[in-house]
Design an enzyme around this catalytic site. Sequence first.
Site, PDB file in Angstrom:
ATOM      1  N   HIS A 122       2.860   1.153   0.539  1.00  0.00           N
ATOM      2  CA  HIS A 122       3.052  -0.150   0.759  1.00  0.00           C
ATOM      3  C   HIS A 122       3.144  -1.086  -0.627  1.00  0.00           C
ATOM      4  CE1 HIS A 122       2.220   0.850   4.748  1.00  0.00           C
ATOM      5  NE2 HIS A 122       2.358  -0.384   4.976  1.00  0.00           N
ATOM      6  N   GLN A 148       9.611  -8.276   1.916  1.00  0.00           N
ATOM      7  CA  GLN A 148       9.945  -9.770   1.455  1.00  0.00           C
ATOM      8  C   GLN A 148       9.771 -10.902   2.641  1.00  0.00           C
ATOM      9  OE1 GLN A 148      11.340 -10.465  -1.805  1.00  0.00           O
ATOM     10  NE2 GLN A 148      10.846 -12.368  -1.224  1.00  0.00           N
ATOM     11  N   GLN A 190       5.806 -11.045   2.771  1.00  0.00           N
ATOM     12  CA  GLN A 190       5.174 -11.419   1.771  1.00  0.00           C
ATOM     13  C   GLN A 190       5.263 -13.150   1.530  1.00  0.00           C
ATOM     14  OE1 GLN A 190       4.345  -9.419  -1.689  1.00  0.00           O
ATOM     15  NE2 GLN A 190       4.582  -7.576  -0.878  1.00  0.00           N
TER      16      GLN A 190
END
Length: 174
Positions: free
Chosen positions: A67, A85, A88
């Site tokens: 991760h 992406q 986050q």
Amino acid sequence: MDINVVNALTYEDFVKLFGNVVEKCPLISAAIWSHRPFKDLADIEAHITEFILSLPDSGKEGILRCHPDLAGRDLQSGTLTRESQEEQSQAGMTTLDSAEVLQMYRLNSEYKERFGFPFVICARLNKKADIVGQLSERLKNDRAVERERAIEEVKKICRLRLRNIVLSDIQTKL
Ligand SMILES: NC(=O)NC1=NC(=O)NC1=O
């Protein structure tokens, strides 16, 4: 997505579709393919969970090490997977100011130093403040407790990624 469609997928297509439901661990989806036919999506999830929980501690830590850090190097250099992406940015990691990036870097480094694997949390279910709070809080755990806690987060990320695949498929069908 019709579970019969999933059950009819070739090994290659199954791994292509589900290969990143656990970040950078396509082997997990490859390993559970042989359990088809699956009853439903929950059954796929159950087999993935069973596989992860059957691993020795070093295997679980290996999954955690796949991760990327939250707000870390991969985010800054744009080398996150598509799923990561999205997760986050949804958690506000792409709009941190420089002080917040430094704080995340310091906390992530302290965590990795203590446990030997990165801090993992299901970003879709947490906002920036929760992530910093959890990271600070979980730093106090002992290694065994924290390993299990982090694997719980991997399972949450996996569940949401599995559902995303199904929903996005339905959307393309509509
Ligand atoms: N270290 C992490 O927790 N990374 C992540 N959590 C997510 O939900 N997506 C990630 O990239």
